[in-house]
Enzyme design. Structure first.
Site, PDB file in Angstrom:
ATOM      1  N   SER A 144       5.051   5.204   2.125  1.00  0.00           N
ATOM      2  CA  SER A 144       4.997   4.264   1.013  1.00  0.00           C
ATOM      3  C   SER A 144       5.579   4.952  -0.214  1.00  0.00           C
ATOM      4  O   SER A 144       5.577   6.189  -0.312  1.00  0.00           O
ATOM      5  CB  SER A 144       3.549   3.848   0.741  1.00  0.00           C
ATOM      6  OG  SER A 144       3.403   3.210  -0.508  1.00  0.00           O
ATOM      7  N   TYR A 157      -5.345   6.373  -0.604  1.00  0.00           N
ATOM      8  CA  TYR A 157      -4.162   5.756   0.004  1.00  0.00           C
ATOM      9  C   TYR A 157      -2.921   6.565  -0.355  1.00  0.00           C
ATOM     10  O   TYR A 157      -2.091   6.880   0.511  1.00  0.00           O
ATOM     11  CB  TYR A 157      -4.016   4.316  -0.473  1.00  0.00           C
ATOM     12  CG  TYR A 157      -2.779   3.626   0.041  1.00  0.00           C
ATOM     13  CD1 TYR A 157      -2.746   3.124   1.340  1.00  0.00           C
ATOM     14  CD2 TYR A 157      -1.648   3.481  -0.760  1.00  0.00           C
ATOM     15  CE1 TYR A 157      -1.612   2.492   1.828  1.00  0.00           C
ATOM     16  CE2 TYR A 157      -0.522   2.857  -0.278  1.00  0.00           C
ATOM     17  CZ  TYR A 157      -0.500   2.358   1.014  1.00  0.00           C
ATOM     18  OH  TYR A 157       0.629   1.747   1.494  1.00  0.00           O
TER      19      TYR A 157
END
Length: 261
Positions: A144, A157
């Site tokens: 990501s 995350y």
């Protein structure tokens, strides 16, 4: 000239929704064998049906990538029956602190690391020896843009995706001399169930169809890095490279929270 070997046997984790399901249906065609892994059996069955309808051979595994032993068994059996050309480690989850909270809590934070980082390792490591023995294959790791610079309101995350990115980059250098290509995918915002739970601004958000097309084109070309959208990627890289106090100020002012699933 780049090796454009066509992938006929493809395994995708996180195939029950979002990018994984979309890529599965894009790759589905006569002569293609798909191994689809996901936790939600109803959604996984829907992806399976969509791929069947396009003529693909489909095998599904209702598995959690956190559970290393059963995952390795399933992957090993699939690879023996249909040697894998493309392995896409896509499964992932997201969370963050509740509004006005300064902590996610250990269980929520560690679950993201177990799924996003260790889940990718659980997916890839059992298959590396067989791929190396064959001397070809492609591995794709979904990270990501949060892996470039930690986001204040999703620290675990961000950490899990930074680890996934570094793991994929290291694997690429390790496995390239052995004939294995590794693509590291770092997307920003695109329409998906995960993004729908992200309450806050979605700069440069793409449709799922556009994001899927970018990823598939990059994989088909064997690109080492598939990073998009470029304006957000550039901003995240700058936030990491600039003095920490400036980066912290920018990232700290990007307010959002992630709704529980």
């Amino acid at each position: 000239m780049a090796d454009r070997r066509i992938a006929h046997s493809i395994v995708i984790t996180g195939a029950s929704s979002g990018l994984g399901a979309a890529l599965a249906t894009c790759y589905a065609a006569p002569g293609i064998t798909l191994g689809l892994i996901g936790r939600n059996t109803a959604r996984l069955a829907a992806t399976q049906d969509a791929c069947y309808a396009k003529g693909a051979t489909v095998r599904v595994g209702a598995l959690d990538v956190v559970d290393a032993a059963p995952l390795a068994d399933w992957l090993g059996a699939f690879d023996q029956a249909s040697p894998i050309d493309l392995l896409l480690a896509n499964a992932g989850i997201s969370a963050g602190p509740a509004p006005q909270s300064a902590s996610e809590g250990l269980e929520i934070a560690s679950r993201q690391v177990r799924t996003n980082l260790l889940g990718a390792m659980n997916t890839i490591e059992p298959l590396v020896p067989a791929m190396v023995a064959r001397g070809h294959g492609q591995i794709a790791v979904v990270s990501s843009l949060a892996g470039y610079r930690g986001l204040a309101y999703s620290p675990a995350y961000s950490a899990s995706k930074a680890g996934t990115r570094a793991y994929g980059e290291a694997l690429r250098a390790l496995l390239a001399p052995r004939g294995i290509k590794v693509s590291v995918i770092c997307p920003g915002f695109f329409a998906s169930p995960m993004t729908d739970r992200f309450i806050g601004p979605h700069p440069f958000r793409l449709t799922l169809e556009r994001a899927t097309a970018i990823v598939k084109r990059g994989l088909d070309r064997g690109k080492r890095r598939i990073v998009f959208p470029w304006p957000l990627a550039f901003g995240m890289r700058c936030a990491d490279l600039m003095p920490a106090f400036l980066g912290d100020r920018i990232i700290g002012n990007f307010h959002f929270h992630i709704e529980p699933p």
